[in-house]
Design a protein around this motif. Structure first.
Motif, mmCIF file in Angstrom:
data_model
loop_
_atom_site.group_PDB
_atom_site.id
_atom_site.type_symbol
_atom_site.label_atom_id
_atom_site.label_comp_id
_atom_site.label_asym_id
_atom_site.label_seq_id
_atom_site.Cartn_x
_atom_site.Cartn_y
_atom_site.Cartn_z
ATOM 1 N N TYR A 124 54.032 41.527 -4.471
ATOM 2 C CA TYR A 124 54.518 40.224 -4.916
ATOM 3 C C TYR A 124 55.436 39.601 -3.872
ATOM 4 O O TYR A 124 56.408 40.231 -3.425
ATOM 5 C CB TYR A 124 55.244 40.366 -6.250
ATOM 6 N N SER A 125 55.139 38.341 -3.495
ATOM 7 C CA SER A 125 55.891 37.651 -2.450
ATOM 8 C C SER A 125 56.144 36.211 -2.861
ATOM 9 O O SER A 125 55.544 35.700 -3.818
ATOM 10 C CB SER A 125 55.110 37.673 -1.124
ATOM 11 N N HIS A 126 57.024 35.574 -2.118
ATOM 12 C CA HIS A 126 57.332 34.162 -2.349
ATOM 13 C C HIS A 126 56.995 33.359 -1.107
ATOM 14 O O HIS A 126 57.066 33.869 0.014
ATOM 15 C CB HIS A 126 58.815 33.964 -2.666
ATOM 16 N N MET A 127 56.670 32.076 -1.323
ATOM 17 C CA MET A 127 56.441 31.174 -0.199
ATOM 18 C C MET A 127 57.012 29.807 -0.542
ATOM 19 O O MET A 127 56.879 29.331 -1.674
ATOM 20 C CB MET A 127 54.950 31.046 0.123
ATOM 21 N N TYR A 128 57.626 29.173 0.460
ATOM 22 C CA TYR A 128 58.177 27.839 0.297
ATOM 23 C C TYR A 128 57.611 26.944 1.394
ATOM 24 O O TYR A 128 57.638 27.299 2.580
ATOM 25 C CB TYR A 128 59.706 27.862 0.370
ATOM 26 N N VAL A 129 57.058 25.794 0.975
ATOM 27 C CA VAL A 129 56.495 24.826 1.912
ATOM 28 C C VAL A 129 57.391 23.594 1.864
ATOM 29 O O VAL A 129 57.429 22.866 0.859
ATOM 30 C CB VAL A 129 55.047 24.459 1.528
ATOM 31 N N GLU A 130 58.137 23.370 2.940
ATOM 32 C CA GLU A 130 59.116 22.283 2.944
ATOM 33 C C GLU A 130 58.553 21.029 3.594
ATOM 34 O O GLU A 130 58.065 21.060 4.723
ATOM 35 C CB GLU A 130 60.390 22.708 3.685
ATOM 36 N N THR A 131 58.627 19.923 2.876
ATOM 37 C CA THR A 131 58.159 18.644 3.393
ATOM 38 C C THR A 131 59.238 18.002 4.254
ATOM 39 O O THR A 131 60.301 18.582 4.466
ATOM 40 C CB THR A 131 57.779 17.706 2.235
ATOM 41 N N ALA A 132 58.960 16.787 4.740
ATOM 42 C CA ALA A 132 59.907 16.088 5.624
ATOM 43 C C ALA A 132 60.411 14.820 4.954
ATOM 44 O O ALA A 132 59.627 14.066 4.364
ATOM 45 C CB ALA A 132 59.217 15.739 6.945
ATOM 46 N N GLY A 133 61.715 14.570 5.002
ATOM 47 C CA GLY A 133 62.261 13.344 4.456
ATOM 48 C C GLY A 133 62.103 13.256 2.951
ATOM 49 O O GLY A 133 62.183 14.257 2.230
ATOM 50 N N GLY A 134 61.858 12.025 2.459
ATOM 51 C CA GLY A 134 61.689 11.806 1.032
ATOM 52 C C GLY A 134 60.245 11.947 0.596
ATOM 53 O O GLY A 134 59.338 12.160 1.412
ATOM 54 N N VAL A 135 60.013 11.785 -0.693
ATOM 55 C CA VAL A 135 58.667 12.027 -1.230
ATOM 56 C C VAL A 135 57.633 11.081 -0.637
ATOM 57 O O VAL A 135 56.458 11.433 -0.493
ATOM 58 C CB VAL A 135 58.659 11.921 -2.771
ATOM 59 N N HIS A 136 58.061 9.869 -0.295
ATOM 60 C CA HIS A 136 57.119 8.890 0.249
ATOM 61 C C HIS A 136 57.168 8.806 1.769
ATOM 62 O O HIS A 136 56.549 7.901 2.350
ATOM 63 C CB HIS A 136 57.382 7.510 -0.350
ATOM 64 N N SER A 137 57.893 9.693 2.416
ATOM 65 C CA SER A 137 57.878 9.701 3.878
ATOM 66 C C SER A 137 56.449 9.950 4.353
ATOM 67 O O SER A 137 55.722 10.746 3.755
ATOM 68 C CB SER A 137 58.800 10.785 4.413
ATOM 69 N N PRO A 138 56.021 9.270 5.407
ATOM 70 C CA PRO A 138 54.624 9.404 5.837
ATOM 71 C C PRO A 138 54.364 10.704 6.579
ATOM 72 O O PRO A 138 55.239 11.235 7.262
ATOM 73 C CB PRO A 138 54.425 8.197 6.754
ATOM 74 N N THR A 139 53.147 11.196 6.429
ATOM 75 C CA THR A 139 52.709 12.326 7.234
ATOM 76 C C THR A 139 52.169 11.785 8.558
ATOM 77 O O THR A 139 52.307 10.600 8.857
ATOM 78 C CB THR A 139 51.621 13.129 6.505
ATOM 79 N N LEU A 140 51.538 12.618 9.346
ATOM 80 C CA LEU A 140 51.134 12.238 10.692
ATOM 81 C C LEU A 140 50.144 11.073 10.691
ATOM 82 O O LEU A 140 50.138 10.252 11.595
ATOM 83 C CB LEU A 140 50.532 13.445 11.412
ATOM 84 N N SER A 141 49.289 10.991 9.668
ATOM 85 C CA SER A 141 48.286 9.919 9.616
ATOM 86 C C SER A 141 48.875 8.605 9.123
ATOM 87 O O SER A 141 48.246 7.558 9.260
ATOM 88 C CB SER A 141 47.144 10.330 8.687
ATOM 89 N N GLY A 142 50.050 8.665 8.515
ATOM 90 C CA GLY A 142 50.646 7.480 7.914
ATOM 91 C C GLY A 142 50.550 7.479 6.402
ATOM 92 O O GLY A 142 51.209 6.682 5.734
ATOM 93 N N THR A 143 49.737 8.372 5.839
ATOM 94 C CA THR A 143 49.657 8.511 4.382
ATOM 95 C C THR A 143 50.947 9.131 3.878
ATOM 96 O O THR A 143 51.498 10.031 4.509
ATOM 97 C CB THR A 143 48.469 9.419 3.995
ATOM 98 N N THR A 144 51.441 8.663 2.747
ATOM 99 C CA THR A 144 52.674 9.243 2.238
ATOM 100 C C THR A 144 52.459 10.706 1.855
ATOM 101 O O THR A 144 51.357 11.121 1.489
ATOM 102 C CB THR A 144 53.210 8.483 1.012
#
Length: 805
Positions: A124-144
């Motif tokens: 049993y393990s844990h994983m955390y995936v951390e996003t950048a900025g706020g919820v609507h901050s854009p990803t590399l393509s520009g999609t939020t």
């Protein structure tokens, strides 16, 4: 596709804003998880800014005494400390060798990494995936980020904003997550003693059943680097004590419980379903727990289904299945389309539902005007009537048509004679028709497997000629009664190409049109003289009769039939002969690549019905459109003459708003390069005709369609617009046949493919499909990508060729 593992509990961390302590609190979660003895994986998909300030480096720096249990990763890294989309653009402008991934490839990269880490988690393990900025901050393509990460559907931890304005930012971020279907397991924020946001937010979210935890804020950052390291480490030692007690450990326990509860719920759903649910079109005596498809979520063209039979603890329990029936023909833009979801929320927030008789609201008015003046009703329709679904809309259409006929035909009859004559009115239609499951709609069809004990077929149904592709050739199949009227008595006619077959205007003066006309005139004369019923309306499913077995009717036959019942009237203005009803519930709004079948047939109906695609598959709603002459049959100063028919949810504002949004999106797609490219393949295909290139085309590749038609196991195929159907060779053909389901059963299995997967995340996939006896049909959304279509075609081809050996 969503990922869910028995032995790897994953949470994605979103922030309500920038600078809310997202990395700091994620580091605390990582550290606490490691303190519990778990292996912990931290992933920062995109990092911007100097390496020394990178979040994955920060997590590593303050990993604590159990840092050997922690693995940190970053997938895309850019030097400028700005939003990911801008950082990528700046790197390109500087001439750097940078490839900006599409949303699909980005999610695939993240999913592949997660699966890789899962294989390294025997316990049993844990994983955390951390996003950048706020919820609507854009990803590399520009999609939020909310939309870009949505296919992964990872359970979420939201880091709230403890500063001024943070209450609003936190609630807004939470609602944005919920609007897109995310599971928010916890909200964390700092205990700022001045603004005290946590006090309000704990109460606010407690009323909504959401776990909120507040933690002590970090000390001010010291300008001395080494001193700051010591101060920060001391802070973490207090926040994540070795005693394993305190708020952060309560959060870890809560997240573990959420993970366990989700697994238990998914595992119990088949049994609970068998105990409580009565499915449509399913013989429950054949269904066992393992036969039930448990859908955990859906995104784009894909269901994410639970595979309870997996024994491996480090393989995802959730697998993608391509929605091969477009969820019973409703999907137009894929599942969980954010624009439609927001449209629904917009109308729900403004109206909820409001009563409609003698009232109006903007979503309904705009939709009616759009359909009548600029849509499928352009040039002939006068009014739009709202109802719940296709079946009820067809009942409205039948009521309209029969009343219009009765008003014209009754003349000076006495009231009792008038009532008796109206009761005896019948419908003219085609064998194989299906207009819905309500009793009146059933009575407008011949008796069959769908009808019930009360069924009384009120009419007469003609056996129509059909179109199909057999062994690479386009064939028109004539029923015996019509074949006997031809010069050579041949039942199967090679029509040359699909394009020429659907060029109705060019075929109207052919010998076959003459045969059709003579046959129909003679048959209708016999019906009127000996049927016992007066035919009051012609009701057709134009071009394709769906539920009857994906029957592609020869369009020339339907056109001649309309002309005959009208006495060759154009159908514009006052109707003549019989009112004509087009049931476009299935075929309308580009399901067949055309907004309506009207231009293809070259004739207008008096009444038509649209549903299914109308609301993009999000909510049920239907529209019955009628000409002015039909409307006038109900127009008087007497209440009893009105159309006394309605539904509690008539002109449902949410459905109307979604429909307006759907039609707006489809209008733009209809001029897209993807559509143009698909059409161009059919113009140049051997089975097509350049003279009729705008009338008949499909998203399915013409070479694929032709190749499948030549397989030994296949009797015939057809493709048009989003639809592809295969009729398998079977001596016991018909709805009760199990041949299609049996031969194609393996297509549901999750297997890999050399082509791109239809599942965002690039995972192996299965295909969820439906059959109609020995007919298997497959359906796309209007925005299914060409890459996904080719992948689905390959699965179908592989399965059928295996059966042909």
């Amino acid at each position: 596709m969503s990922l869910l593992f028995k032995n790897l509990r994953i949470h994605q961390v979103f922030g309500a804003n920038t600078d809310v302590g997202k990395t700091l609190l994620t580091s605390a979660l990582v550290r606490a998880s490691a303190t519990n003895g778990n292996s912990v994986f931290y992933l920062k998909p995109v990092s911007t800014g100097p390496m020394e300030d990178a979040d994955d480096e920060y997590v590593k720096r303050f990993a604590g005494p159990h840092k050997s249990n922690i693995v940190t990763d970053c997938l895309f890294r850019f030097g400028e400390p700005v939003s990911p989309e801008l950082a990528a653009r700046l790197a390109l402008n500087e001439g750097k060798q940078v490839t900006i991934p599409t949303d699909s490839s980005f999610v695939t990269t993240v999913a592949t990494h997660i699966r890789k880490r899962a294989t390294q988690s025997p316990q049993y393990s844990h994983m955390y995936v951390e996003t950048a900025g706020g919820v609507h901050s854009p990803t590399l393509s520009g999609t939020t980020q909310l939309d870009s990460y949505r296919p992964l559907f990872l359970p979420t931890v939201l880091i709230g904003d403890s500063k001024l304005g943070g209450i609003s930012a936190t609630i807004s971020s939470y609602e944005s997550l919920i609007l897109r279907g995310y599971i928010v397991d916890a909200i964390l924020l700092f205990r700022d003693e001045y603004y005290r946001n946590w006090e309000y937010l704990e109460k606010y979210f407690a009323e909504r059943g959401v776990h909120v935890s507040s933690l002590n804020p970090p000390p001010p950052k010291d300008s001395d680097y080494e001193k700051n390291l010591r101060i920060t480490e001391d802070y973490y030692q207090h926040l994540v004590p070795s005693s394993k007690e305190g708020t952060i450990f309560d959060v870890i326990t809560h997240l573990d419980k959420c993970h366990t509860r989700r697994l238990e719920e998914l595992d119990s759903m088949p049994r609970r379903t068998l105990d409580t649910i009565w499915w449509p079109f399913v013989q429950h005596g054949h269904v066992k727990e393992q036969d039930i498809t448990v859908i955990d979520s859906a995104s784009s063209d894909v269901f994410t289904v639970y595979n309870r039979g997996l024994s491996s603890s480090n393989t995802s329990l959730l697998e993608p299945q391509f929605d091969g029936s477009a969820s019973w023909w409703t999907q137009a833009l894929g599942h969980a389309h954010p624009s439609l979801t927001i449209a629904a929320a917009r109308a729900a927030g403004r109206y909820g539902h409001v009563i409609f008789p003698q009232a109006t609201h903007l979503p309904a008015l705009k939709l009616a005007e759009r359909l009548v003046k600029d849509g499928p009703g352009k040039g002939w329709a006068s009014r739009a009537f709202f109802s719940d679904d296709g079946s009820t809309a067809m009942e409205v259409a039948i009521k309209m048509a029969l009343r219009a006929f009765a008003v014209r035909e009754d003349g000076g009859l006495a009231p009792e004679q008038e009532r008796e004559k109206r009761r005896n009115l019948g419908i003219l239609g085609l064998k194989g028709s299906y207009h819905g499951d309500t009793i009146g709609a059933m009575d407008a069809c011949e008796e069959g497997v769908y009808t019930c004990e009360w069924h009384e077929g009120k009419g007469y149904w003609l056996d129509p000629p059909t179109v199909s592709v057999r062994n690479g050739k386009t064939i028109i199949s004539l029923p015996p009664a019509i074949a006997s009227e031809t010069s050579d008595g041949v039942a199967d006619i090679d029509s040359g190409s699909l394009g020429s077959t659907y060029d109705v205007s060019q075929r109207l003066n052919t010998p076959l049109a003459t045969v059709y006309r003579k046959y129909l005139e003679q048959t209708l004369e016999k019906i009127q003289n000996g049927n016992g019923r007066t035919l009051g309306a012609l009701v057709l499913e134009p071009i394709v009769m769906g539920a009857g077995g994906m029957i592609f009717v020869d369009p020339l036959f339907q056109r001649v039939l309309i002309d005959v019942v009208r006495g060759s009237s154009s159908g514009i203005g006052e109707w003549s002969g019989l009112p004509v009803v087009f049931d476009e519930v299935f075929v309308g709004l580009y399901r067949l690549g055309l907004q309506s079948t009207i231009p293809l047939l070259g004739v207008n109906p008096d009444i038509s019905v649209n549903a299914k695609i109308l609301t993009g598959g999000l909510v049920p709603m239907a529209i019955t459109m009628a000409s002015k002459s039909i409307f006038d049959a109900f127009f008087s100063d007497k209440k009893v003459d009105a159309l006394l028919h309605g539904h509690s949810y008539t002109a449902y504002p949410i459905g109307c708003e979604i429909a307006n949004e759907t039609l707006e999106i489809i209008d733009k797609m209809s001029t897209s390069k993807e559509w143009s490219d698909a059409k161009s393949k059919w113009v140049s295909a051997p089975s097509s005709s350049a003279d009729n290139s705008n009338a008949i085309w499909s998203f399915w590749d013409p070479s694929f369609v032709e190749s499948v038609s030549k397989l030994d196991v296949v009797g015939e195929v057809m493709a048009m617009g989003t639809v592809f159907c295969v009729k398998l060779r079977d001596e016991s053909a018909g709805y009760q046949s199990h041949s299609a389901e049996r031969l194609l059963q393996s297509i549901k299995d999750t297997v890999g493919s050399d082509n791109p997967s239809p599942a965002p995340g690039g995972a192996p996939f299965g295909i969820n499909f439906r059959t109609l006896g020995n007919i298997a049909y497959f359906m796309l959304s209007l925005n299914t990508s060409p890459e996904v279509i080719r992948s689905v075609e390959k699965r179908i081809w592989t399965t059928l060729t295996t059966q042909s050996k």
